[in-house]
Design a protein around this motif. Structure first.
Motif, short mmCIF file in Angstrom:
data_model
loop_
_atom_site.label_atom_id
_atom_site.label_comp_id
_atom_site.label_asym_id
_atom_site.label_seq_id
_atom_site.Cartn_x
_atom_site.Cartn_y
_atom_site.Cartn_z
N THR A 145 0.84 -1.20 0.00
CA THR A 145 0.00 0.00 0.00
C THR A 145 0.87 1.25 0.00
OG1 THR A 145 -1.63 -1.24 1.28
CG2 THR A 145 -1.91 1.13 1.18
N PHE A 146 0.51 2.21 -0.84
CA PHE A 146 1.26 3.45 -0.99
C PHE A 146 0.30 4.63 -0.96
CE2 PHE A 146 3.39 0.04 -3.22
CZ PHE A 146 4.68 0.12 -2.74
N LEU A 147 0.85 5.80 -0.72
CA LEU A 147 0.08 7.04 -0.77
C LEU A 147 0.69 7.92 -1.84
CD1 LEU A 147 -2.34 8.03 0.90
CD2 LEU A 147 -0.75 9.42 2.20
N VAL A 148 -0.17 8.48 -2.71
CA VAL A 148 0.30 9.27 -3.85
C VAL A 148 -0.45 10.60 -3.90
CG1 VAL A 148 0.53 9.32 -6.37
CG2 VAL A 148 0.75 7.15 -5.16
N ASP A 149 0.29 11.69 -4.08
CA ASP A 149 -0.31 13.01 -4.27
C ASP A 149 -0.57 13.17 -5.77
OD1 ASP A 149 -1.10 15.65 -4.28
OD2 ASP A 149 0.88 16.46 -3.83
N SER A 150 -1.86 13.27 -6.13
CA SER A 150 -2.24 13.38 -7.54
C SER A 150 -3.48 14.25 -7.67
CB SER A 150 -2.56 12.00 -8.12
OG SER A 150 -1.42 11.19 -8.13
N GLU A 183 -4.50 9.68 -12.55
CA GLU A 183 -3.11 10.11 -12.42
C GLU A 183 -2.40 9.34 -11.31
OE1 GLU A 183 -0.61 14.00 -10.99
OE2 GLU A 183 -2.51 14.38 -12.04
N ALA A 184 -3.09 9.04 -10.23
CA ALA A 184 -2.49 8.29 -9.12
C ALA A 184 -2.09 6.89 -9.57
CB ALA A 184 -3.45 8.22 -7.94
N VAL A 185 -2.96 6.24 -10.34
CA VAL A 185 -2.65 4.89 -10.84
C VAL A 185 -1.45 4.94 -11.78
CG1 VAL A 185 -3.50 2.99 -12.29
CG2 VAL A 185 -4.98 3.99 -10.52
N ALA A 186 -1.42 5.92 -12.68
CA ALA A 186 -0.28 6.06 -13.60
C ALA A 186 1.00 6.33 -12.82
CB ALA A 186 -0.55 7.19 -14.60
N ARG A 187 0.91 7.16 -11.81
CA ARG A 187 2.09 7.53 -11.02
C ARG A 187 2.63 6.35 -10.23
NH1 ARG A 187 3.64 11.87 -7.49
NH2 ARG A 187 5.83 11.44 -7.04
N ILE A 188 1.76 5.60 -9.56
CA ILE A 188 2.25 4.46 -8.76
C ILE A 188 2.79 3.37 -9.67
CG2 ILE A 188 0.12 3.12 -8.46
CD1 ILE A 188 2.80 3.88 -5.79
N THR A 189 2.22 3.23 -10.86
CA THR A 189 2.73 2.26 -11.83
C THR A 189 4.15 2.65 -12.23
OG1 THR A 189 0.51 1.80 -12.64
CG2 THR A 189 2.34 1.24 -14.10
N ALA A 205 7.38 0.23 -11.00
CA ALA A 205 7.91 -0.62 -12.08
C ALA A 205 9.38 -0.99 -11.90
CB ALA A 205 7.67 0.06 -13.43
N PRO A 206 10.27 -0.07 -11.49
CA PRO A 206 11.68 -0.46 -11.35
C PRO A 206 11.94 -1.43 -10.19
CG PRO A 206 11.45 1.94 -11.45
CD PRO A 206 10.08 1.37 -11.33
N GLY A 235 8.63 -8.75 -13.01
CA GLY A 235 7.43 -9.45 -13.44
C GLY A 235 6.23 -8.52 -13.48
N ASP A 236 5.08 -9.13 -13.65
CA ASP A 236 3.84 -8.37 -13.78
C ASP A 236 3.32 -7.93 -12.42
OD1 ASP A 236 3.87 -8.70 -16.52
OD2 ASP A 236 2.62 -10.52 -16.46
N PHE A 237 2.62 -6.81 -12.42
CA PHE A 237 1.91 -6.35 -11.23
C PHE A 237 0.70 -5.55 -11.66
CE2 PHE A 237 4.79 -2.89 -12.21
CZ PHE A 237 4.06 -1.74 -11.94
N ILE A 238 -0.26 -5.41 -10.76
CA ILE A 238 -1.44 -4.61 -11.06
C ILE A 238 -1.69 -3.66 -9.89
CG2 ILE A 238 -2.55 -6.36 -12.49
CD1 ILE A 238 -4.49 -6.82 -10.10
N VAL A 239 -2.28 -2.52 -10.22
CA VAL A 239 -2.77 -1.62 -9.18
C VAL A 239 -4.17 -2.13 -8.88
CG1 VAL A 239 -3.32 0.74 -8.55
CG2 VAL A 239 -1.36 0.27 -10.05
#
Length: 151
Positions: free
Chosen positions: A26-31, A36-42, A46-47, A51-55
């Protein structure tokens, strides 16, 4: 003013014994939006995930402010009641806010909260302090670079 979104990332994690286990972090994102939050956490995760992951989840929160501490490794949610006096009725009124505070333990989070509130003129009382599942907090990405606020 920051809009904080809670994002959960689900992926397969290699355990110390060699087994693969599905985990959710679990993370917290300012968006500005959930999209935008989903794009940002992705982008941020990613680094770090092979392998694969999903929000698996993204939702807005009512967190009003964040008190950071780079030496801390946990995040605590402090529910605080600000006390005001109604001028007409002289009645005491309480309005609550949620403040996320970094700390290594409960006392450290309390101390960091009290330190962050030093300049506050308003009367307040702490309603609760609870440890959260947040692994990291990502502030506004103003320059195109990530600003992690790992506590």
């Amino acid at each position: 003013m920051a809009s904080w979104f809670e994002c959960k990332v689900r992926y397969d994690k290699l355990q110390e014994n060699g087994a693969v286990k599905k985990v959710t972090d679990t993370f917290l994102v300012d968006s500005l939006s959930i999209t935008e939050a989903v794009a940002r956490i992705t982008k941020e995760q990613a680094p770090f995930i092979s392998g694969d992951f999903i929000v698996s989840s993204a939702k807005s929160t009512k967190i009003a402010e964040i008190f950071r501490d780079d030496s801390a490794d946990k995040w605590y949610l402090v529910k605080v009641a600000f006390i005001t006096i109604d001028e007409k009725t002289a009645a005491e009124k309480k309005s609550t806010s949620l403040i996320l505070v970094a700390g290594n333990n409960f006392k450290h989070a309390y101390d960091n909260f009290m330190d962050g509130m030093k300049g506050t003129m308003a009367d307040f009382e702490i309603v609760s302090i609870a440890e959260t599942a947040y692994l990291d907090v990502y502030g506004a990405d103003l320059s195109g670079n990530s600003e992690s606020a790992q506590g």
